[in-house]
Scaffold this motif. Sequence first.
Motif, PDB file in Angstrom:
ATOM      1  N   ALA A 141       0.811  -1.219   0.000  1.00 40.71           N
ATOM      2  CA  ALA A 141       0.000   0.000   0.000  1.00 40.71           C
ATOM      3  C   ALA A 141       0.844   1.268   0.000  1.00 40.71           C
ATOM      4  CB  ALA A 141      -0.923   0.004   1.221  1.00 40.71           C
ATOM      5  N   SER A 142       2.134   1.162   0.307  1.00 42.52           N
ATOM      6  CA  SER A 142       2.953   2.351   0.555  1.00 42.52           C
ATOM      7  C   SER A 142       3.986   2.646  -0.516  1.00 42.52           C
ATOM      8  CB  SER A 142       3.686   2.204   1.900  1.00 42.52           C
ATOM      9  OG  SER A 142       2.785   1.958   2.950  1.00 42.52           O
ATOM     10  N   ALA A 143       4.551   1.585  -1.114  1.00 37.63           N
ATOM     11  CA  ALA A 143       5.673   1.791  -2.036  1.00 37.63           C
ATOM     12  C   ALA A 143       5.194   2.414  -3.343  1.00 37.63           C
ATOM     13  CB  ALA A 143       6.382   0.469  -2.297  1.00 37.63           C
ATOM     14  N   ASP A 144       6.138   2.991  -4.067  1.00 38.74           N
ATOM     15  CA  ASP A 144       5.851   3.541  -5.400  1.00 38.74           C
ATOM     16  C   ASP A 144       6.093   2.495  -6.478  1.00 38.74           C
ATOM     17  OD1 ASP A 144       5.356   6.381  -4.631  1.00 38.74           O
ATOM     18  OD2 ASP A 144       7.433   6.239  -3.930  1.00 38.74           O
ATOM     19  N   LEU A 145       7.165   1.709  -6.289  1.00 35.27           N
ATOM     20  CA  LEU A 145       7.571   0.742  -7.304  1.00 35.27           C
ATOM     21  C   LEU A 145       7.788  -0.629  -6.661  1.00 35.27           C
ATOM     22  CD1 LEU A 145      10.120   3.094  -9.066  1.00 35.27           C
ATOM     23  CD2 LEU A 145       8.063   2.173 -10.158  1.00 35.27           C
ATOM     24  N   PHE A 146       7.512  -1.692  -7.431  1.00 32.80           N
ATOM     25  CA  PHE A 146       7.615  -3.055  -6.913  1.00 32.80           C
ATOM     26  C   PHE A 146       8.479  -3.877  -7.857  1.00 32.80           C
ATOM     27  CE2 PHE A 146       6.126  -7.384  -6.014  1.00 32.80           C
ATOM     28  CZ  PHE A 146       6.159  -7.378  -4.627  1.00 32.80           C
ATOM     29  N   LEU A 147       9.585  -4.405  -7.341  1.00 29.30           N
ATOM     30  CA  LEU A 147      10.543  -5.144  -8.172  1.00 29.30           C
ATOM     31  C   LEU A 147      10.199  -6.626  -8.257  1.00 29.30           C
ATOM     32  CD1 LEU A 147      14.218  -4.002  -7.353  1.00 29.30           C
ATOM     33  CD2 LEU A 147      13.010  -3.826  -9.522  1.00 29.30           C
ATOM     34  N   MET A 148      10.107  -7.165  -9.483  1.00 30.45           N
ATOM     35  CA  MET A 148       9.957  -8.607  -9.721  1.00 30.45           C
ATOM     36  C   MET A 148      10.799  -8.995 -10.939  1.00 30.45           C
ATOM     37  SD  MET A 148       6.016  -9.712  -8.859  1.00 30.45           S
ATOM     38  CE  MET A 148       6.359 -11.472  -8.924  1.00 30.45           C
ATOM     39  N   PRO A 149      12.124  -9.052 -10.781  1.00 29.82           N
ATOM     40  CA  PRO A 149      13.000  -9.346 -11.928  1.00 29.82           C
ATOM     41  C   PRO A 149      13.202 -10.840 -12.161  1.00 29.82           C
ATOM     42  CG  PRO A 149      14.324  -8.810 -10.016  1.00 29.82           C
ATOM     43  CD  PRO A 149      12.883  -8.751  -9.560  1.00 29.82           C
ATOM     44  N   SER A 150      12.136 -11.623 -12.128  1.00 30.05           N
ATOM     45  CA  SER A 150      12.217 -13.084 -12.081  1.00 30.05           C
ATOM     46  C   SER A 150      12.853 -13.700 -13.328  1.00 30.05           C
ATOM     47  CB  SER A 150      10.817 -13.671 -11.901  1.00 30.05           C
ATOM     48  OG  SER A 150      10.194 -13.158 -10.747  1.00 30.05           O
ATOM     49  N   LYS A 151      13.617 -14.765 -13.076  1.00 32.94           N
ATOM     50  CA  LYS A 151      14.168 -15.563 -14.171  1.00 32.94           C
ATOM     51  C   LYS A 151      13.023 -16.235 -14.919  1.00 32.94           C
ATOM     52  CE  LYS A 151      18.279 -18.264 -14.601  1.00 32.94           C
ATOM     53  NZ  LYS A 151      19.277 -19.021 -13.827  1.00 32.94           N
ATOM     54  N   PHE A 152      12.110 -16.828 -14.174  1.00 29.53           N
ATOM     55  CA  PHE A 152      10.837 -17.297 -14.719  1.00 29.53           C
ATOM     56  C   PHE A 152       9.788 -17.133 -13.634  1.00 29.53           C
ATOM     57  CE2 PHE A 152      12.600 -21.053 -12.689  1.00 29.53           C
ATOM     58  CZ  PHE A 152      11.511 -21.674 -12.098  1.00 29.53           C
ATOM     59  N   GLU A 153       8.553 -16.993 -14.029  1.00 31.63           N
ATOM     60  CA  GLU A 153       7.469 -16.760 -13.075  1.00 31.63           C
ATOM     61  C   GLU A 153       6.201 -17.370 -13.652  1.00 31.63           C
ATOM     62  OE1 GLU A 153       6.599 -16.226  -9.639  1.00 31.63           O
ATOM     63  OE2 GLU A 153       8.228 -14.800 -10.005  1.00 31.63           O
ATOM     64  N   PRO A 154       5.848 -18.605 -13.221  1.00 28.74           N
ATOM     65  CA  PRO A 154       4.673 -19.265 -13.794  1.00 28.74           C
ATOM     66  C   PRO A 154       3.454 -18.351 -13.852  1.00 28.74           C
ATOM     67  CG  PRO A 154       5.839 -20.776 -12.343  1.00 28.74           C
ATOM     68  CD  PRO A 154       6.523 -19.443 -12.221  1.00 28.74           C
ATOM     69  N   CYS A 155       3.142 -17.694 -12.753  1.00 27.81           N
ATOM     70  CA  CYS A 155       2.058 -16.708 -12.748  1.00 27.81           C
ATOM     71  C   CYS A 155       2.509 -15.441 -12.037  1.00 27.81           C
ATOM     72  CB  CYS A 155       0.811 -17.279 -12.077  1.00 27.81           C
ATOM     73  SG  CYS A 155      -0.520 -16.064 -11.966  1.00 27.81           S
ATOM     74  N   GLY A 156       2.889 -15.612 -10.773  1.00 28.41           N
ATOM     75  CA  GLY A 156       3.213 -14.455  -9.959  1.00 28.41           C
ATOM     76  C   GLY A 156       1.963 -13.883  -9.342  1.00 28.41           C
TER      77      GLY A 156
END
Length: 477
Positions: A365-380
């Motif tokens: 609820a607070s952050a501006d940006l959300f990092l998800m630099p996944s090698k692979f991500e079936p769904c996330g």
Amino acid sequence: MEKGLKVLLVASESAPFVKSGGLGDVVGSLPKALQKKNVDVRVVIPRHRVIKNETMYGVEFLGEFDVYLQWRKQRAKVLVKPGEVPVYFIENDYYFSRGALYGFDDDNERFAFFGKAVLDMLAMLDFYPDVIHCNDWQTGPVCMYLKEMYNKVTEYSKIKTLFTIHNLQYQGRFSLDTMELLGVSDWAYANIEFYNTVCYMKMGLVYADYISTVSGTYAQEIQTPEYGYGMDGILRSRSDRLCGILNGIDFTANNPETDGFIVKHFSAAHPEGKAENKHALQKRLGLEEREVPLIAMITRLADQKGVDILAPVLDEMMRRDVQFVLLGTGEPSYEYTFRSLQSRYPGRVSANIFFDEALAQQIYASADLFLMPSKFEPCGLGQMFSLRFGTVPIARKTGGLADTIRQYNPETKEGNGFLFENYDCGGLLWALDEALRTYHMGREEWAHVVKNAMLCDYSWESSAVQYIALYEKLKEN
């Protein structure tokens, strides 16, 4: 109105009882969406010792029976927690009264027992579903036993199976003497053996009537050597029986207008409260209380999640005027990396090497940006939570991330995040800089991205409709 479709979801975990990741979230939320659409849906999981006692209030004992694994005989007790979606528990202290869910030398025996107990339970309940929906390698034996042992029994012969892959990397591979334990005929060996092991994931892929996975892009990716973990050939051979259905999240439980964990409620129409949450989080975590891009990451610290390409450029990232918050645990070397980062940047970095649900919601609820630099991500699911709370994702274009995030275009004002394609440090930094450039265009520009994010609908509504269509297709064939 009588419910015409009967479905049993089988899994090794389910929220709110017990979960180790996204599988538990899915099994805890998908059945609710199905039930609302008039499906007679029920869930069964093992009665793990680590299940929280407070979630077990009102559980009833239904009965017990013996389960045979060749010469081994173990007692299975069946419990149920009644409700709109009944949840059954297979209880056996020898197999499930342990301090963790997986990772034991006898996992092959534990989940073979569970698979047989699930099928025997149906006769005890006199409940024969149209579809048994199995999830991940722990439930592969259910698909195998149904076809190899139970299909000659009239009530079982009409049951169809759907096997959902949540993460193909985890395959449940065991020594070949597991064949003897399973008690199936030698001719089934080819359907079970995988590189000189007995593989429970392969059982699901070969024996299930249909295979699904948790995003359309991942369904294509796992048919390639890069993402197939040796199973791409099997999956290509069954491509006509393979589809991707995107996971959803519980929009009621994750609602910025009502969430009980956050300081100030807000919405896409009235997003002002997000700034108050940001200031409250900065104060709680000892970060400098000023207007600066706040980047967050809530993750398992492992290479799959992209930590191996983030770690080398953390100092480079911090050279930008940003703050960074981490929540999660994982490989000890990575835990040390982030603790060290916090010591180098006091007031700008907060490394929280644990997991806390309330803090997670506050970060979303607070952050501006959300990092998800996944090698692979079936769904996330992380990107779906972040979008729901107007925290704009920076992610690699893979799997479910590719299916849920669209690159923001300042000219058209379309898009809900920032993506990079090549799995390397340069790609990650490029996407970060694109996000920061847009952020610094001013409040009005950034408000477009935030609003686009919050208006995304990744609830279970559309996914439930797709699952029901697939169940009906299986029932009719």
